[in-house]
Design a protein around this motif. Structure first.
Motif, mmCIF file in Angstrom:
data_model
loop_
_atom_site.group_PDB
_atom_site.id
_atom_site.type_symbol
_atom_site.label_atom_id
_atom_site.label_comp_id
_atom_site.label_asym_id
_atom_site.label_seq_id
_atom_site.Cartn_x
_atom_site.Cartn_y
_atom_site.Cartn_z
ATOM 1 N N GLY A 258 0.784 -1.224 0.000
ATOM 2 C CA GLY A 258 0.000 0.000 0.000
ATOM 3 C C GLY A 258 0.817 1.275 0.000
ATOM 4 N N ILE A 259 2.149 1.154 -0.027
ATOM 5 C CA ILE A 259 2.993 2.349 0.032
ATOM 6 C C ILE A 259 2.683 3.319 -1.108
ATOM 7 C CG2 ILE A 259 5.373 2.977 -0.599
ATOM 8 C CD1 ILE A 259 4.771 2.826 2.412
ATOM 9 N N THR A 260 2.490 2.816 -2.310
ATOM 10 C CA THR A 260 2.234 3.703 -3.443
ATOM 11 C C THR A 260 0.877 4.391 -3.324
ATOM 12 O OG1 THR A 260 1.376 1.835 -4.739
ATOM 13 C CG2 THR A 260 3.707 2.376 -4.992
ATOM 14 N N ASN A 261 -0.044 3.793 -2.585
ATOM 15 C CA ASN A 261 -1.365 4.399 -2.392
ATOM 16 C C ASN A 261 -1.364 5.409 -1.255
ATOM 17 O OD1 ASN A 261 -2.025 2.396 -4.266
ATOM 18 N ND2 ASN A 261 -2.761 0.994 -2.690
ATOM 19 N N ALA A 262 -0.459 5.224 -0.294
ATOM 20 C CA ALA A 262 -0.384 6.130 0.856
ATOM 21 C C ALA A 262 0.551 7.307 0.603
ATOM 22 C CB ALA A 262 0.068 5.360 2.097
ATOM 23 N N ALA A 263 1.226 7.330 -0.536
ATOM 24 C CA ALA A 263 2.165 8.419 -0.839
ATOM 25 C C ALA A 263 1.419 9.715 -1.161
ATOM 26 C CB ALA A 263 3.056 8.030 -2.010
ATOM 27 N N ARG A 264 2.044 10.834 -0.823
ATOM 28 C CA ARG A 264 1.504 12.149 -1.152
ATOM 29 C C ARG A 264 2.638 13.042 -1.656
ATOM 30 N NH1 ARG A 264 -2.124 9.371 -0.088
ATOM 31 N NH2 ARG A 264 -3.962 9.746 1.236
ATOM 32 N N ILE A 265 2.296 13.979 -2.529
ATOM 33 C CA ILE A 265 3.251 14.991 -2.995
ATOM 34 C C ILE A 265 2.549 16.346 -2.958
ATOM 35 C CG2 ILE A 265 4.670 15.817 -4.914
ATOM 36 C CD1 ILE A 265 5.040 12.965 -5.795
ATOM 37 N N ALA A 266 3.180 17.315 -2.303
ATOM 38 C CA ALA A 266 2.609 18.653 -2.200
ATOM 39 C C ALA A 266 3.527 19.670 -2.870
ATOM 40 C CB ALA A 266 2.389 19.034 -0.737
ATOM 41 N N PHE A 267 2.921 20.650 -3.518
ATOM 42 C CA PHE A 267 3.635 21.752 -4.161
ATOM 43 C C PHE A 267 3.207 23.038 -3.451
ATOM 44 C CE2 PHE A 267 2.867 18.341 -7.101
ATOM 45 C CZ PHE A 267 4.039 18.193 -7.814
ATOM 46 N N VAL A 268 4.149 23.664 -2.760
ATOM 47 C CA VAL A 268 3.854 24.882 -2.008
ATOM 48 C C VAL A 268 4.414 26.075 -2.784
ATOM 49 C CG1 VAL A 268 4.081 26.068 0.205
ATOM 50 C CG2 VAL A 268 4.054 23.559 0.126
ATOM 51 N N ASN A 269 3.533 26.886 -3.348
ATOM 52 C CA ASN A 269 3.928 28.056 -4.129
ATOM 53 C C ASN A 269 4.281 29.192 -3.168
ATOM 54 O OD1 ASN A 269 4.096 30.340 -5.766
ATOM 55 N ND2 ASN A 269 2.512 29.616 -7.172
ATOM 56 N N LYS A 270 5.581 29.494 -3.062
ATOM 57 C CA LYS A 270 6.045 30.471 -2.075
ATOM 58 C C LYS A 270 6.219 31.875 -2.641
ATOM 59 C CE LYS A 270 8.749 29.235 1.169
ATOM 60 N NZ LYS A 270 9.897 28.805 2.007
ATOM 61 N N GLY A 271 5.763 32.078 -3.889
ATOM 62 C CA GLY A 271 5.800 33.428 -4.438
ATOM 63 C C GLY A 271 6.672 33.545 -5.673
#
Length: 347
Positions: A167-180
């Motif tokens: 289930g590792i591939t299903n529990a993975a997350r990637i976030a993109f934080v736009n800092k300006g």
């Protein structure tokens, strides 16, 4: 009378043994302390197309960024805080940036308390470095340069893979934080110090939301009382951790309240404990093998600083003991639409 007492004693022992067996074979959210909790041999690949330029320091521009670029110490970026651990452990976040423009991450641990499984959580801090001392999740800065306002697209080639069917591939997350953003001709120090703080826009990608392992399906039912399926599943909303969760073994389990001393796994949610959990907004959920590019956000003409996080979400139903001990590969392939490109080519 003696035979009756012996029979009752045997029955009691049998019930205790059955209870112990049930505890052993059950699965739980997060990884319990006696399990292998690492995901080894991380690889990170970020590619850009159609003239989009990317950089790890805001001054050296490329079309592809790999793990070595992120871990390299840049003399041109003294404030760099990139972390790439050699292994990962489950963490959780609600996806709301702090004053530094970072995502607060919390490391959860499962403990036993009076026969219950409870969750504790400590706050993690983004650090600079790589290897075994570099934290439990991936975090690094990227800079994007375009000549006109342009949509940034996550292509269908992006994926999270593993060497094992867990289930590792299903529990993975990637976030993109736009800092300006700033102009292309800005001073390097101004480029590198871009920070919109709590106003930073966060885009979270959840891959493979429609599939679960058999263990994940069981975990969803046992821990969260959620019924789901292994394929074709509806996305399961979840609550991330937003504050430290302490543990006092002398206290009883508090299921509700502003300051619980221990939280049962089944009560690890906003409904039961709103002071510690909040619903996570997933802006970009995708099915397994999605086949269309996804617009993450719009890049403003000039240079934009984006902080990227990659982690294993402990509150995901597929994050359970059977998911541990695998390898994870994070592939992020990004582009801009061909009609908006800076150098031509296919979108």
């Amino acid at each position: 009378m003696k035979n009756k007492r012996q029979s009752n004693l045997k029955l009691l022992i049998l019930l205790l043994l059955l209870t112990a067996i049930l505890l052993i074979v059950s699965t739980y959210a997060w990884f319990t302390s006696n399990q292998t909790v690492t995901v080894e041999n991380l690889q990170v690949n970020v590619k850009a197309k159609n003239g989009l330029q990317i950089s790890v320091d805001g001054t050296t521009w490329k079309s592809i960024i790999q793990t070595g670029d992120i871990t390299a110490v840049s003399s041109d970026y003294t404030d760099i805080v990139n972390q790439l651990p050699s292994s990962m452990e489950p963490v959780s976040t609600v996806g709301t940036p702090d004053a530094s423009g970072y995502l607060p991450m919390y490391y959860g641990e499962v403990k036993t308390h009076g026969g219950d499984y409870i969750l504790t959580a400590t706050k993690e801090t983004d650090t600079r470095g790589s290897g075994s001392e570099a934290g439990k999740y991936i975090a690094f800065d990227l800079f994007f340069k375009v000549d006109a306002d342009t949509d940034l697209l996550l292509t269908k080639n992006s994926e999270v893979t593993s060497n094992k069917t867990t289930g590792i591939t299903n529990a993975a997350r990637i976030a993109f934080v736009n800092k300006g953003h700033t102009t292309a001709g800005a001073q390097l120090t101004d480029i590198q110090k871009l920070n919109s703080g709590t106003s930073s826009v966060v885009s979270i990608w959840e891959p493979n939301y429609d599939v679960h392992t058999a263990e994940g399906v069981k975990n969803a039912k046992d821990v969260y009382n959620i019924t789901t399926t292994q394929t074709g599943a509806t996305r399961i909303a979840y609550d991330g951790i937003k504050d430290v969760i302490t543990y006092d073994p002398t206290q009883t389990v508090a299921q509700t309240g502003a300051n619980p001393t221990a939280i049962k796994l089944g009560d690890a949610n906003k409904t039961a404990n709103s002071a510690k959990f909040d619903t996570v907004t997933i802006s970009h959920p995708t099915v397994s093998g999605f086949d269309e590019n996804i617009a993450l956000f719009t890049l403003t003409s000039g240079i934009t600083k984006v902080r990227i996080y990659m982690w294993i979400e402990g509150q995901d139903v597929d994050c359970e003991n059977n998911a541990s001990g695998a390898n994870a590969v994070f592939n992020v392939d990004i582009t801009v639409p061909s009609q908006q490109s800076q150098g031509g080519g296919e979108g």
